[in-house]
Design a protein around this motif. Structure first.
Motif, short mmCIF file in Angstrom:
data_model
loop_
_atom_site.label_atom_id
_atom_site.label_comp_id
_atom_site.label_asym_id
_atom_site.label_seq_id
_atom_site.Cartn_x
_atom_site.Cartn_y
_atom_site.Cartn_z
N ARG A 109 -4.67 5.43 3.23
CA ARG A 109 -3.62 6.37 2.86
C ARG A 109 -4.15 7.43 1.89
O ARG A 109 -3.87 8.63 2.02
CB ARG A 109 -2.44 5.64 2.21
CG ARG A 109 -1.56 4.89 3.21
CD ARG A 109 -0.43 4.16 2.48
NE ARG A 109 0.55 3.64 3.42
CZ ARG A 109 1.59 4.31 3.88
NH1 ARG A 109 1.80 5.56 3.45
NH2 ARG A 109 2.43 3.78 4.74
N LEU A 110 -4.92 6.98 0.91
CA LEU A 110 -5.45 7.91 -0.09
C LEU A 110 -6.46 8.87 0.52
O LEU A 110 -6.50 10.07 0.18
CB LEU A 110 -6.07 7.13 -1.25
CG LEU A 110 -5.12 6.24 -2.05
CD1 LEU A 110 -5.88 5.48 -3.14
CD2 LEU A 110 -3.99 7.05 -2.67
N GLU A 111 -7.29 8.37 1.42
CA GLU A 111 -8.25 9.25 2.12
C GLU A 111 -7.52 10.36 2.86
O GLU A 111 -7.92 11.53 2.81
CB GLU A 111 -9.08 8.44 3.12
CG GLU A 111 -10.18 7.61 2.51
CD GLU A 111 -11.02 6.90 3.57
OE1 GLU A 111 -12.02 6.29 3.20
OE2 GLU A 111 -10.67 6.98 4.77
N ASN A 112 -6.42 10.00 3.52
CA ASN A 112 -5.66 11.00 4.29
C ASN A 112 -5.03 12.05 3.38
O ASN A 112 -4.71 13.15 3.84
CB ASN A 112 -4.55 10.31 5.11
CG ASN A 112 -5.12 9.48 6.25
OD1 ASN A 112 -6.22 9.72 6.72
ND2 ASN A 112 -4.36 8.48 6.69
N ALA A 158 0.83 -1.21 0.00
CA ALA A 158 0.00 0.00 0.00
C ALA A 158 0.87 1.26 0.00
O ALA A 158 0.56 2.25 -0.67
CB ALA A 158 -0.93 -0.01 1.21
N GLU A 159 1.95 1.22 0.76
CA GLU A 159 2.87 2.36 0.81
C GLU A 159 3.49 2.60 -0.56
O GLU A 159 3.60 3.75 -1.01
CB GLU A 159 3.95 2.10 1.86
CG GLU A 159 4.92 3.25 2.04
CD GLU A 159 5.96 2.97 3.10
OE1 GLU A 159 6.88 3.79 3.25
OE2 GLU A 159 5.86 1.93 3.80
N GLN A 192 -15.10 0.61 8.18
CA GLN A 192 -13.72 0.98 8.44
C GLN A 192 -13.27 2.22 7.68
O GLN A 192 -12.40 2.97 8.14
CB GLN A 192 -12.79 -0.20 8.08
CG GLN A 192 -13.00 -1.44 8.94
CD GLN A 192 -12.29 -2.65 8.37
OE1 GLN A 192 -11.94 -2.69 7.19
NE2 GLN A 192 -12.07 -3.65 9.20
N LEU A 193 -13.87 2.45 6.49
CA LEU A 193 -13.44 3.56 5.62
C LEU A 193 -14.62 4.51 5.42
O LEU A 193 -15.41 4.36 4.48
CB LEU A 193 -12.94 3.01 4.28
CG LEU A 193 -11.75 2.04 4.35
CD1 LEU A 193 -11.56 1.32 3.02
CD2 LEU A 193 -10.48 2.79 4.73
N GLU A 194 -14.71 5.48 6.27
CA GLU A 194 -15.88 6.37 6.26
C GLU A 194 -15.94 7.25 5.02
O GLU A 194 -17.03 7.65 4.58
CB GLU A 194 -15.86 7.25 7.51
CG GLU A 194 -15.98 6.47 8.82
CD GLU A 194 -15.95 7.38 10.02
OE1 GLU A 194 -15.81 8.61 9.83
OE2 GLU A 194 -16.08 6.87 11.15
N ASN A 195 -14.80 7.58 4.43
CA ASN A 195 -14.78 8.53 3.31
C ASN A 195 -14.63 7.87 1.94
O ASN A 195 -14.47 8.56 0.93
CB ASN A 195 -13.65 9.54 3.51
CG ASN A 195 -13.84 10.37 4.76
OD1 ASN A 195 -14.96 10.81 5.05
ND2 ASN A 195 -12.78 10.58 5.52
#
Length: 452
Positions: A247-250, A128-129, A271-274
């Motif tokens: 990571r992308l959401e952030n 992912a990184e 887990q992924l609200e956005n």
């Protein structure tokens, strides 16, 4: 070094290949006899059939006088129990466990001494990184970071209409107008360490060292600059997708995930609200069309099947998506993959193995060991990062006056936060970070290994 590997899956197989090639004494433990036979046929390893968390099995494998245990079975809990049991038998044993479940991540780090863990690895988190970095720098096929993020080794593919086709390496600066260093070229399945007379051809895969400040200019001057990625479609909803979406959401990037398992969709939605979670099968072309695949800046294929990932990436390319990333569990057929327009290929197991190999080398060389090891050019070359200490020879001597072993290149020197792409007049001093690139015929354990 005597090393035990628990688990003969994809990661265990890759570790057996890499570590046996470096001359280590390996014993592999797995419950599946056919898996053990397959690996023994390919590599110089011993094999023990049985449960790796059982004391008697570990003793039979030689845990009492082993120096390192690497637990990479398919189950986090089994890996943990294996390490704890082995360390209970041999208090001097180093242990590495693959821990993939996001729920365990923080507690294993905080309690690594309690669990007798020297190190944990998480292939999905590492992948992912890497994908996150590739999305931030669209245009590169691969991106490896050194010197605490100040320098990169990037991979570019020379297309038939590239400005570099027919250009000699010695004349490359007039085209790219950026301070870079070409450290390796992959052509026809063979790695080349080019000199000034080397001439680029279409389909060459070129590995370039550059500081982060020069990457954008390199892309722009080559005419392959892409617009900033704002919308990403992720195909498949596994652990890797979860880590990547977070990571992308952030970073403020809009994310949509397509996953065919309804229960997993509900988990991801909590887990992924956005992120937007869609229930569906990415192998269904009409679904991808209805989700507007052509409107995304990037498509990342992360299902559990390589064939599905390849087909999804091919369709993304046909649909006009500029930035395509494909996860592969194996990259054995790299020459075949090179001919397909599937964008950047990321292999989580190889990223995981790179970290473990670096740890093994550091164990064998407590002073002056590699800080980072990255395998490039489909594993036929290595980029290795060192900190120059008082024992390193030729400190302060210009590189033009230093005799290096064949097929070794000093690709980067970092001093006091300033990164230099070296030329003949450059030198390194004690305390500098030095990145060295070499082909697979040379294993560089310490910086002094590069000198004749």
């Amino acid at each position: 070094m005597k090393i035990l590997i628990a688990g003969g899956g994809k990661v265990g197989d890759t570790l057996a290949r890499q570590l046996s090639a470096e001359g280590h004494d390996l014993t592999l433990i797995d419950c599946n006899a056919s898996v053990l036979e397959s690996i023994m046929d390919k590599y110089d390893v011993m094999a023990i059939q049985g449960n790796c968390a059982v004391k008697d099995v570990l003793i039979e494998a030689g845990v009492e006088d082993a120096e390192l245990l690497i637990a990479v079975t398919a189950t986090d809990e089994l890996n943990l129990l294996c390490c704890m049991t082995a360390h209970g038998i041999n208090k001097n044993l180093h242990t590495i466990a693959r821990i993939r479940n996001p729920e365990y991540r923080k507690q294993f780090y905080d309690m690594r001494d309690t669990f007798a863990l020297s190190m944990t690895v998480n292939p999905e988190s590492q992948a992912a990184e890497e994908i996150d970095r590739l999305i931030k720098y669209p245009g590169f096929l691969k991106l490896d970071t050194f010197a605490r993020g100040r320098v990169e080794i990037v991979e570019l593919k020379i297309t038939s209409d590239s400005k570099l086709v027919g250009t000699k390496l010695s004349n490359m600066y007039s085209t790219v107008k950026s301070k870079i260093l070409v450290c390796a070229v992959l052509r026809g399945g063979e790695v080349i360490m080019p000199d000034g007379n080397f001439e680029f051809k279409a389909d060459d895969r070129v590995f370039v060292t550059a500081s982060k400040n020069n990457l954008a200019g390199l892309l722009e001057n080559l005419g392959i600059i892409s617009k900033k990625v704002k919308r990403v479609l992720i195909c498949g909803g596994g652990k890797l997708s979860y880590y990547l979406a977070g990571r992308l959401e952030n970073s403020g990037i809009s994310v949509k995930i397509i996953e065919k398992n309804s229960a997993r969709c509900e988990e991801l939605a909590q887990q992924l609200e956005n992120s937007t979670i869609v229930l569906g099968d990415v192998s269904n072309r009409s679904l991808l069309e209805s989700e507007g695949i052509s409107n995304y800046d990037a498509v990342v294929s992360l299902t559990g099947m390589d064939e599905v990932n390849i087909m999804t990436s091919l369709y993304s390319h046909i649909s006009g998506v500029r930035h395509v990333i494909t996860k592969m569990s194996r990259v054995d057929n790299s020459s075949f993959l090179d001919s397909l327009p599937i964008g950047s290929v990321v292999c989580p197991k190889e990223l995981c193995c790179n970290n473990i190999v670096r740890y093994v080398r550091a164990m064998g060389n407590q002073t002056g060991a590699a800080v980072a090891v990255h395998f490039i050019a489909d594993g036929m070359a290595e980029a290795v990062e060192f900190i120059a200490d008082e024992s390193v020879k030729n400190c302060g001597v210009p590189l033009k006056d230093v005799k290096l072993k064949p097929n070794i290149l000093v690709s980067c020197i970092t001093r006091g936060g300033r990164t230099e792409i070296p030329d003949g007049n450059s030198s390194f001093e004690v305390g500098d970070t030095v990145v060295v690139v070499t082909n697979s015929n040379n294993t560089v354990y310490k910086l002094n290994d590069i000198f004749e």
